[in-house]
Motif scaffolding. Sequence first.
Motif, PDB file in Angstrom:
ATOM      1  N   PRO A 268      -1.961   2.090   9.110  1.00 13.90           N
ATOM      2  CA  PRO A 268      -1.675   3.423   9.641  1.00 13.90           C
ATOM      3  C   PRO A 268      -2.567   4.534   9.079  1.00 13.90           C
ATOM      4  N   PHE A 269      -3.426   4.224   8.133  1.00 13.52           N
ATOM      5  CA  PHE A 269      -4.286   5.266   7.545  1.00 13.52           C
ATOM      6  C   PHE A 269      -5.542   4.597   7.015  1.00 13.52           C
ATOM      7  N   ASP A 270      -6.531   5.378   6.644  1.00 16.86           N
ATOM      8  CA  ASP A 270      -7.696   4.802   5.961  1.00 16.86           C
ATOM      9  C   ASP A 270      -7.338   4.555   4.513  1.00 16.86           C
ATOM     10  N   LEU A 271      -7.830   3.448   3.988  1.00 18.23           N
ATOM     11  CA  LEU A 271      -7.599   3.218   2.563  1.00 18.23           C
ATOM     12  C   LEU A 271      -8.396   4.238   1.752  1.00 18.23           C
ATOM     13  N   ALA A 274     -10.348   4.180  -3.933  1.00 20.21           N
ATOM     14  CA  ALA A 274      -9.780   3.424  -5.056  1.00 20.21           C
ATOM     15  C   ALA A 274      -9.073   2.166  -4.555  1.00 20.21           C
ATOM     16  N   GLN A 275      -8.349   2.294  -3.456  1.00 21.43           N
ATOM     17  CA  GLN A 275      -7.678   1.115  -2.892  1.00 21.43           C
ATOM     18  C   GLN A 275      -8.694   0.065  -2.445  1.00 21.43           C
ATOM     19  N   LYS A 276      -9.783   0.548  -1.827  1.00 22.35           N
ATOM     20  CA  LYS A 276     -10.830  -0.396  -1.385  1.00 22.35           C
ATOM     21  C   LYS A 276     -11.448  -1.124  -2.568  1.00 22.35           C
ATOM     22  N   VAL A 300       2.346   6.623  -9.692  1.00 22.24           N
ATOM     23  CA  VAL A 300       3.322   6.630  -8.605  1.00 22.24           C
ATOM     24  C   VAL A 300       2.710   7.251  -7.356  1.00 22.24           C
ATOM     25  N   GLY A 301       2.927   6.611  -6.228  1.00 26.27           N
ATOM     26  CA  GLY A 301       2.448   7.150  -4.969  1.00 26.27           C
ATOM     27  C   GLY A 301       0.982   6.885  -4.678  1.00 26.27           C
ATOM     28  N   SER A 302       0.329   6.087  -5.508  1.00 26.14           N
ATOM     29  CA  SER A 302      -1.102   5.870  -5.288  1.00 26.14           C
ATOM     30  C   SER A 302      -1.352   4.828  -4.197  1.00 26.14           C
ATOM     31  N   GLY A 303      -0.294   4.181  -3.736  1.00 27.41           N
ATOM     32  CA  GLY A 303      -0.456   3.258  -2.614  1.00 27.41           C
ATOM     33  C   GLY A 303      -0.724   1.823  -3.017  1.00 27.41           C
ATOM     34  N   LYS A 304       0.121   1.293  -3.858  1.00 25.34           N
ATOM     35  CA  LYS A 304      -0.060  -0.088  -4.297  1.00 25.34           C
ATOM     36  C   LYS A 304       0.518  -1.072  -3.274  1.00 25.34           C
ATOM     37  N   THR A 305       1.548  -0.627  -2.566  1.00 25.07           N
ATOM     38  CA  THR A 305       2.235  -1.556  -1.672  1.00 25.07           C
ATOM     39  C   THR A 305       1.294  -2.101  -0.603  1.00 25.07           C
ATOM     40  N   ILE A 306       0.471  -1.232  -0.058  1.00 23.64           N
ATOM     41  CA  ILE A 306      -0.404  -1.674   1.028  1.00 23.64           C
ATOM     42  C   ILE A 306      -1.455  -2.658   0.487  1.00 23.64           C
ATOM     43  N   GLY A 453      -4.414  14.686   0.892  1.00 21.59           N
ATOM     44  CA  GLY A 453      -3.411  15.572   1.454  1.00 21.59           C
ATOM     45  C   GLY A 453      -2.163  15.717   0.605  1.00 21.59           C
ATOM     46  N   ARG A 454      -2.118  14.984  -0.488  1.00 16.50           N
ATOM     47  CA  ARG A 454      -0.945  15.118  -1.345  1.00 16.50           C
ATOM     48  C   ARG A 454      -1.030  16.421  -2.108  1.00 16.50           C
ATOM     49  N   LYS A 455       0.066  17.130  -2.133  1.00 11.00           N
ATOM     50  CA  LYS A 455       0.108  18.336  -2.947  1.00 11.00           C
ATOM     51  C   LYS A 455       0.790  17.999  -4.265  1.00 11.00           C
ATOM     52  N   VAL A 557      11.249   3.899  -4.847  1.00  8.85           N
ATOM     53  CA  VAL A 557      11.857   4.377  -3.608  1.00  8.85           C
ATOM     54  C   VAL A 557      10.958   5.408  -2.916  1.00  8.85           C
ATOM     55  N   ASN A 558      10.793   5.247  -1.625  1.00 12.86           N
ATOM     56  CA  ASN A 558       9.811   6.042  -0.896  1.00 12.86           C
ATOM     57  C   ASN A 558      10.443   6.713   0.321  1.00 12.86           C
ATOM     58  N   ILE A 559      10.787   7.987   0.171  1.00 13.55           N
ATOM     59  CA  ILE A 559      11.360   8.737   1.296  1.00 13.55           C
ATOM     60  C   ILE A 559      10.589  10.046   1.429  1.00 13.55           C
ATOM     61  N   GLY A 586       7.031  14.441  -3.289  1.00 11.79           N
ATOM     62  CA  GLY A 586       5.593  14.655  -3.151  1.00 11.79           C
ATOM     63  C   GLY A 586       4.958  13.506  -2.405  1.00 11.79           C
ATOM     64  N   ARG A 587       5.743  12.810  -1.603  1.00 11.95           N
ATOM     65  CA  ARG A 587       5.224  11.639  -0.889  1.00 11.95           C
ATOM     66  C   ARG A 587       4.845  11.976   0.544  1.00 11.95           C
ATOM     67  N   GLY A 588       5.280  13.117   0.996  1.00 15.49           N
ATOM     68  CA  GLY A 588       4.884  13.533   2.337  1.00 15.49           C
ATOM     69  C   GLY A 588       3.867  14.660   2.231  1.00 15.49           C
TER      70      GLY A 588
HETATM   71  P1  ADP Z   1       3.174   3.225  -5.104  1.00 14.01           P
HETATM   72  O1  ADP Z   1       1.801   3.003  -5.600  1.00 14.01           O
HETATM   73  O2  ADP Z   1       3.921   4.213  -5.935  1.00 14.01           O
HETATM   74  O3  ADP Z   1       3.944   1.940  -4.911  1.00 14.01           O
HETATM   75  P2  ADP Z   1       3.363   3.341  -2.255  1.00 14.01           P
HETATM   76  O4  ADP Z   1       2.667   2.082  -2.022  1.00 14.01           O
HETATM   77  O5  ADP Z   1       4.844   3.352  -2.118  1.00 14.01           O
HETATM   78  O6  ADP Z   1       3.008   3.909  -3.692  1.00 14.01           O
HETATM   79  O7  ADP Z   1       2.705   4.452  -1.341  1.00 14.01           O
HETATM   80  C1  ADP Z   1       3.185   5.752  -1.303  1.00 14.01           C
HETATM   81  C2  ADP Z   1       3.022   6.358   0.067  1.00 14.01           C
HETATM   82  O8  ADP Z   1       1.660   6.587   0.342  1.00 14.01           O
HETATM   83  C3  ADP Z   1       3.526   5.467   1.181  1.00 14.01           C
HETATM   84  O9  ADP Z   1       4.208   6.273   2.091  1.00 14.01           O
HETATM   85  C4  ADP Z   1       2.270   4.901   1.807  1.00 14.01           C
HETATM   86  O10 ADP Z   1       2.441   4.611   3.144  1.00 14.01           O
HETATM   87  C5  ADP Z   1       1.294   6.029   1.599  1.00 14.01           C
HETATM   88  N1  ADP Z   1      -0.106   5.625   1.497  1.00 14.01           N
HETATM   89  C6  ADP Z   1      -0.598   4.574   0.821  1.00 14.01           C
HETATM   90  N2  ADP Z   1      -1.941   4.516   0.929  1.00 14.01           N
HETATM   91  C7  ADP Z   1      -2.317   5.555   1.687  1.00 14.01           C
HETATM   92  C8  ADP Z   1      -3.575   6.044   2.170  1.00 14.01           C
HETATM   93  N3  ADP Z   1      -4.718   5.429   1.858  1.00 14.01           N
HETATM   94  N4  ADP Z   1      -3.576   7.156   2.933  1.00 14.01           N
HETATM   95  C9  ADP Z   1      -2.423   7.777   3.228  1.00 14.01           C
HETATM   96  N5  ADP Z   1      -1.223   7.379   2.830  1.00 14.01           N
HETATM   97  C10 ADP Z   1      -1.144   6.278   2.057  1.00 14.01           C
END
Ligand code: ADP
Length: 701
Positions: A268-271, A274-276, A300-306, A453-455, A557-559, A586-588
């Motif tokens: 749903p987004f570009d990595l 750092a994720q790449k 936290v929130g750096s996007g590890k799940t993806i 875009g994270r504030k 938890v991610n809301i 700060g996740r949205g």
């Molecule tokens: P954590 O590293 O804390 O486990 P998450 O994997 O839960 O973080 O990701 C936090 C939020 O950021 C999720 O809503 C996820 O969809 C979003 N996210 C992850 N990677 C990106 C990205 N590259 N661009 C935009 N949003 C992203």
Amino acid sequence: MPLYNLNTSISYLKGVGPNRADLLKTELGIHTFNDLLHFFPNRYIDRTQFFKINQLQQNSSEIQLIGKITNIKTVKQKRGSRLVATFRDETGFMELVWFRGIKWIKDSLKINIPYVIFGKVNYFNGVFSMAHPELELLESYKKSLRTAMQPIYSSTEKLTNKGVSNRLVSKMIQHLFEELGLKFKETLSKSIIDKLGLISKSEALFNIHFPKNQSLLTKAQQRLKFEELFFIQLQLIRKKIVRKAKIKGFNFEKVGEYFNNFYKNKLPFDLTNAQKKVLKEIRKDLGSNAQMNRLLQGDVGSGKTIVALLTMLIAIDNGYQAALMAPTEILATQHYNSLVELLEGMDVTIKLLTGSVKTKDRKVIHNQLELGELNILIGTHALIEDKVKFKNLGIAIIDEQHRFGVAQRSKLWEKNILPPHILVMTATPIPRTLAMSVYGDLDISVIDELPPGRKEVKTAHRYDANRLSVFKFLKDEIAKGHQVYIVYPLINESEAMDYKDLMDGYESISREFPLPKYQISIVHGKMKPADKEFEMQRFIKGETQIMVATTVIEVGVNIPNASVMVIESAERFGLSQLHQLRGRVGRGATQSFCILMTSFKLTSDAKTRLETMVNTSDGFKIAEVDLKLRGPGNLMGTQQSGVLNLRIADIVKDALLLKTARKSAIDLLTTDPRLKAPENIFIREAYQELSKNSTIWSNIS
Ligand code: ADP
Ligand code: MG
């Protein structure tokens, strides 16, 4: 053959005997001569200086004097009596006082013979006194193997009560050196000693116990600290090398349809870059023929799940199954739901296994797993039960790994004949020095960038007295369509007091935010999983605006629509916990807030924690402060790591030395991986000795 060697039982040492030997074993873990030799002082007192009685001041610390006892008397007091001796030198007199062991002391004191006395001075009614001084006849003082810097060894109450004083321990060590001589086996190579300008092992051992002066003491400490850190690093790095050489891993040769399809059509987004970068590191491991053992650190929130999901897709592309284990049911469920959503329309079978899955459904899952019909299994500890068998588990991912014990983690290794690749993820940033010590045998990847875009979460500290204005603020946020967390400390879920606080809080919030305008969810550890999940879902769907909860929501938890995190009694939380909690907002895309509520009564550590939270949101900086405040033993994930039972080094204060030690260990193993070179013989022998009773030989971390 000498009579004694390093492995001789401590009970054979002059002045020890069976009773004291037992005490030394149980209280200090000293069993052998060698243990005592390596029982290092924890501080030193300068005994080069002697005071005169007319120089005494009211607030002096521990000092020593030379003089004679001229008179002894027993003074009756309310309960029992005390022994008072008059002590004189050429400038005046003072009193020595004893409250215990009076009879024995009275008989042993010698009148008009010079003594050296040592202790802390008190001042009362115009007279200086010293209670329970250390006493030694001047003559024997001069003869003893004593040095200017007097070592002070750590002790326990029991030891003190049984008469094992610091003086006695010093004496034992003196006997030890008399029995063993002054030469000890070297443990480092000449080239390391020369390169780093270290003193020899023998010199170091002598000077740590009997420092001739401050400069030699410092050198002794340097040498022994280096050695301690060096051998830990040597073990960790060797372990990694051996594992890579010995343990074959599944070779995930290709990145195939599942991965590519998802990447192109579903992501749903570009990595982030750092994720790449991290994904590349992981892919390289997976195709290297060796088993991957990687720690993924990301705030936290750096996007590890993806990253975890993409990694699992590579496993599926290569015909293997994948498992994702999370520490709580809430988090496992959340992972399951979001992965199901992300994978929609793709031919991937995925199931959730937690403690509350019914036996009947469980059996189905077990079956599907063994038949290979399931691609991905997500779950809690339920995953590692023996009953859970995979057809071909290729990768196991552990989320929030610091929450799991080493034993639980290593169980995943056994889920296959060839151990699966392992990726452990943590959102509790670990300072580099600590990571080197605790996870020195893992490869480490870091996601050091947040999605765009994270504030930054605005963080404020408010006192309970300002509660009304906080409520007002919450109402404004809710009016904008945002949601709010209010978290209570239920540090120990069974504590009745904490539970009462939570319920009182819930009631007052219910009054302040009345139905039907406001809907409130509540989640805590005493609720049944199904009820928790129900309340969570109401909040996720936006049916409730306020979530009153305990720390069960701390991890993962991610809301995104929740924009305010109120933490009640914030002074009672540790830094990493506060950081984790704040990470829930700060996740949205909207500006989010974290409000730390406290009473006015704050310890200085609590103030530092709150200030740190207000001033920074950098997890690594927060981890550094945490490490300084609490010491390494208390940081998450380090408890089970024997690595931190250091005798002399301190990974916070000796961070620089730790880096040197790690580099030296890497250099050595690069040139001489099996420690076969003649010049490394001492290192090899010391290493083998250590490995015999090493505590750091666990499977993972
Ligand atoms: P954590 O590293 O804390 O486990 P998450 O994997 O839960 O973080 O990701 C936090 C939020 O950021 C999720 O809503 C996820 O969809 C979003 N996210 C992850 N990677 C990106 C990205 N590259 N661009 C935009 N949003 C992203
Ligand atoms: Mg996470």
